[in-house]
Every structure is written in structure tokens, then in C-alpha cells.
Write an enzyme that holds these catalytic residues in place. Structure first.
Site, PDB file in Angstrom:
ATOM      1  N   ASP A 121       0.802  -1.230   0.000  1.00 29.85           N
ATOM      2  CA  ASP A 121       0.000   0.000   0.000  1.00 29.85           C
ATOM      3  C   ASP A 121       0.835   1.281   0.000  1.00 29.85           C
ATOM      4  O   ASP A 121       0.316   2.348   0.298  1.00 29.85           O
ATOM      5  CB  ASP A 121      -0.961   0.000   1.191  1.00 29.85           C
ATOM      6  CG  ASP A 121      -0.236  -0.093   2.528  1.00 29.85           C
ATOM      7  OD1 ASP A 121       0.980  -0.334   2.519  1.00 29.85           O
ATOM      8  OD2 ASP A 121      -0.895   0.081   3.563  1.00 29.85           O
ATOM      9  N   GLU A 122       2.131   1.191  -0.316  1.00 26.38           N
ATOM     10  CA  GLU A 122       2.954   2.397  -0.274  1.00 26.38           C
ATOM     11  C   GLU A 122       3.937   2.435  -1.445  1.00 26.38           C
ATOM     12  O   GLU A 122       4.451   1.402  -1.866  1.00 26.38           O
ATOM     13  CB  GLU A 122       3.731   2.459   1.049  1.00 26.38           C
ATOM     14  CG  GLU A 122       2.815   2.318   2.253  1.00 26.38           C
ATOM     15  CD  GLU A 122       3.463   2.672   3.576  1.00 26.38           C
ATOM     16  OE1 GLU A 122       4.497   3.345   3.569  1.00 26.38           O
ATOM     17  OE2 GLU A 122       2.914   2.279   4.601  1.00 26.38           O
TER      18      GLU A 122
END
Length: 385
Positions: A121-122
Site C-alpha cells: 500500500d505504499e
DNA sequence: TCTGGGGTCCTGGGACTT
DNA sequence: TCTGAAGTCCCAGGACCC
């Protein structure tokens, strides 16, 4: 370089907004969603409450409402249940996260092609040569990315923009969820130095405890230290890193491609298993781990020259043993034999809570086939009982 | 209240070589 | 032949991140 850090908030279930919800639990002990219904279609009454959970496991992530009770990532579920027994518990759904992750990253790649993956998610982005990337210090492009992600996935996204990766990551934490923070070098004293040491990426619980013991509580405290003193007390590499980081300096580039260094599989048992009494069950798990690794290797196109095992006993003591081979292996049988030999060198006198197998010194299968014939397992290994 | 799974990187000790 | 220093590799453990 102008770095840009985007972190997407994956925990978005419309019917759960504002409620304390945690995601986590052991793989074998998770509550299961109802047949045929996605989680976001389930009525609230179908969700498990944290108080009813009895298995092992930790929290993967939690809503902001849950965090108000002191619940956070990596916390044991039993502890979380004590803090907020009525919190809803959701099983992890990695397939779904991976799907959303792919979509989130593709949206960003379409706008800014120099991107570094930082997990599901990054991401980091190099904004330097992105058309319009400098407008309003990067805010214009950040708003565009947020808008596209929300339109196409329904997810919100926190964004930090700064002169380097270290500060961009910290900036992204300043305004969550769904915020945009632009950080300049001149903001260091006012926005970064007042923060607790542990807010810096790279200062974990151990280092934080040590810093606290020296009376260093904020990043400004570290910045005020003499670099030689930090090196003397924290080591040549880490001490120097602490000094540079506290001054907001970070020379790392965006890494758009990397080869895997190791591949591993491990599992924590629902109850501790005894090496002798539960030998059959342990052997079964051991073989399954090796089979999964062989499949992982095949999917990724690698072979491994070092095979290792990992044990964690009932006192949480972790032991590892590695074996290096002269030729790389890829089959479940070869991995199992080598791992079995590594296991022979490990102490097996306590009940085990975790068993793992790790492959390292990876080589691409395409390179192996060019210059190395497939190894004969009979030449390489003794039989393992 | 016990503490997941899958990774990366660093450190330090011991074996080995030069 | 022995000894010590320095470099390198392997192994084990630990810290940290998502």
C-alpha cells in the site's frame, strides 16, 4: 530529486466507517465471511467481535476509531480484545489487497513513471521530471493522484512531498488519512524536530528505548547530538545514519527495479508442537512449507543455493540454521532434504510454536540452465529421517 | 495479553586464505 | 615451519519495515 511518498488506506468498508474494526488473526483461526458474500456486503451482525476470538495472532491494521482505544498494528489480538472487546474483527484478505494494490500502483505509474514499490500500500515517486510536478510544490499532482485513485478504487491516499525519500515518508504521516503534506528543508526545525524519535523510519522499539535511556526523546534531541558521540554509542553505520537522518539528509535514489534476495515461508501453530511427540505433524508441515517454496521459486523463475530453517520455541527463542549448496536447487524434494539437514544442527529440546524454511542466494533459473546441469539430489544430500 | 508473515539489511564471530 | 594481520566468506542473530 523531489521525492513523493504515497500511502493508500486499504481499510475502507463503507458500512464500517467510524466503527472500531481490526484486521488480523492467525491464518488457521480466522473468522470466515459468509459464503458468496463479500465483506462489504455483510450485515454488521455477521462480524465477529474481538472478545470472542481465542486464537493466536496479531493485528494487521485497524481503523482510526479502533486506534483511539490504543489498538495498533502488530499488537496481539488478546491485548487488543482487552482494550476494546466490542471491536469488529475481520479476516485478512491478501488476494483482495493485492488486486487493489495493483490498481493503485498502475494509476500512479500512468501519471509518474519513476516509482519505487514499498509494499502493498505504499510507493515512492520521483517527481523531478513529471510534467507539472513542481506546481504548488507538488500539490497539484498529488491532488490529481488522489482524485484518480478515489475515482477508480474508492480508496483514500495520504501523500507526502519533500526533497528526499526520508522526509517524504515522514511528511506523508503528518496528515492522515487522505491528506497532502509538503515539507521543505526549512521546515525541519518546526515540523520534524519536535516529533518523538520513533516517528522516524528506521528507529524501531529497541533503538527508541536506547535513545530514551540516554535522555533523547525527540528527533531534535538527536540532531543536537555530536556525530562522534552517536557513532560511539550506536555504532559506525547506525550512529552516522541517526545523525544524518535527524538533519533531514538522505541521498537514496528511487529504486524502480530489484531482484529478490530471499524467499521464505513460515507458520505459527495453533498450539505448540513437541519435536518428538508431534513429529509426524511437524514433518507434514515441514514438507508443505517446502512444497510451497518450490512453487514460489517456479512462479518467480529462481533457484536457491542456500536453504535455511527457522524455529521458534515456547519461550519465543528463535533459532536459525543455514546450509549452502554447491549447486542451486528448485524442487520441493531437494529443498526438503537440505532443510532437513539444517534442522539436524538445531536444538530440538523444547516445544515449537513456529517452523519456517527460507531460501537465499537466489539465481535466475534462466541463468542456471545456461551453465549448470540440474543437480543430482543423491550427490548432494544424505537421507533425512 | 503474549508477540503473524514475508521481506531487507547490518553486525559480529569463526573459518579460511593470502 | 610458525605466527600474525588483513580480507573474505559463511553463518547466526537481531532490528526494522509493511
Amino acid at each position: 530529486m523531489d521525492a513523493f511518498y504515497a500511502s493508500v488506506e486499504l481499510l475502507r468498508y463503507p458500512q464500517l466507517t467510524g466503527l472500531p474494526v481490526v484486521i488480523g488473526g492467525g491464518r488457521d483461526a480466522q473468522p470466515k465471511p459468509l459464503d458468496g458474500l463479500a465483506i462489504d456486503q455483510l450485515p454488521l451482525s455477521q462480524f465477529a467481535r474481538l472478545r470472542s476470538y481465542t486464537g493466536r495472532g496479531v493485528i494487521t491494521t485497524a481503523t482510526y476509531a479502533a486506534r483511539k482505544f490504543g489498538i495498533g498494528s502488530a499488537m496481539g489480538l488478546m491485548k487488543a480484545a482487552a482494550l476494546c472487546p466490542d471491536a469488529l474483527l475481520l479476516p485478512t484478505d491478501f488476494e483482495r489487497y493485492r488486486d487493489y494494490s495493483r490498481r493503485f500502483k498502475q494509476i500512479i505509474l500512468d501519471i509518474a513513471p519513476i516509482m519505487e514499490n514499498r509494499g502493498v500500500d505504499e510507493v515512492f515517486i520521483d517527481l523531478t521530471n513529471v510534467p507539472g510536478g513542481q506546481r504548488e510544490g507538488g500539490r497539484v499532482i498529488a491532488r490529481l493522484i488522489q482524485k484518480q485513485i478515489f475515482l477508480e478504487t474508492g480508496l483514500t491516499c495520504s501523500i507526502g512531498i519533500a526533497p528526499n525519500k526520508l522526509l517524504a515518508k515522514m511528511a506523508s504521516e503528518l496528515d492522515k488519512p487522505n491528506g497532502i503534506s509538503v515539507l521543505f528543508e526549512a521546515d525541519l526545525a518546526s515540523k520534524i524536530w519536535p516529533l518523538p524519535c520513533k516517528k522516524m523510519n528506521g528507529i524501531g522499539p529497541k533503538s527508541n528505548d536506547k535513545l530514551t535511556a540516554f535522555g533523547l526523546h525527540t528527533l531534535g534531541d538527536i540532531a543536537a547530538c555530536d556525530t562522534h558521540w552517536l557513532i560511539k554509542n550506536f555504532g559506525k553505520s547506525y550512529g552516522a545514519w541517526l545523525y544524518e537522518s535527524a538533519h533531514g539528509r538522505d541521498e537514496r535514489d528511487i529504486v524502480t527495479h530489484s531482484e529478490p534476495v530471499s524467499i521464505s515461508r513460515e507458520t505459527t501453530f495453533e498450539r505448540d508442537l513437541h519435536p518428538k511427540r508431534d513429529k509426524a505433524q511437524l514433518g507434514e508441515v515441514f514438507t508443505k512449507l517446502c512444497e510451497r517454496l518450490a512453487s514460489d521459486l517456479d512462479n518467480k523463475g529462481y533457484q536457491a543455493k542456500t536453504i535455511g530453517i527457522k524455529l521458534r520455541d515456547d519461550t519465543f527463542q528463535t533459532t536459525t540454521r543455514d546450509i549452502s549448496l554447491t549447486k542451486p536447487v528448485a524442487s520441493a524434494k531437494d529443498i526438503r532434504r537440505a532443510a532437513g539437514n539444517a534442522l539436524k544442527r538445531a536444538p530440538l529440546n523444547r516445544p515449537l510454536r513456529l517452523l519456517g524454511v527460507k531460501l537465499s542466494r537466489l539465481v535466475k533459473t534462466s541463468d542456471v540452465q545456461l551453465d549448470t546441469p540440474a543437480p543430482s539430489t543423491l550427490d548432494l544430500f544424505d537421507d533425512v529421517d
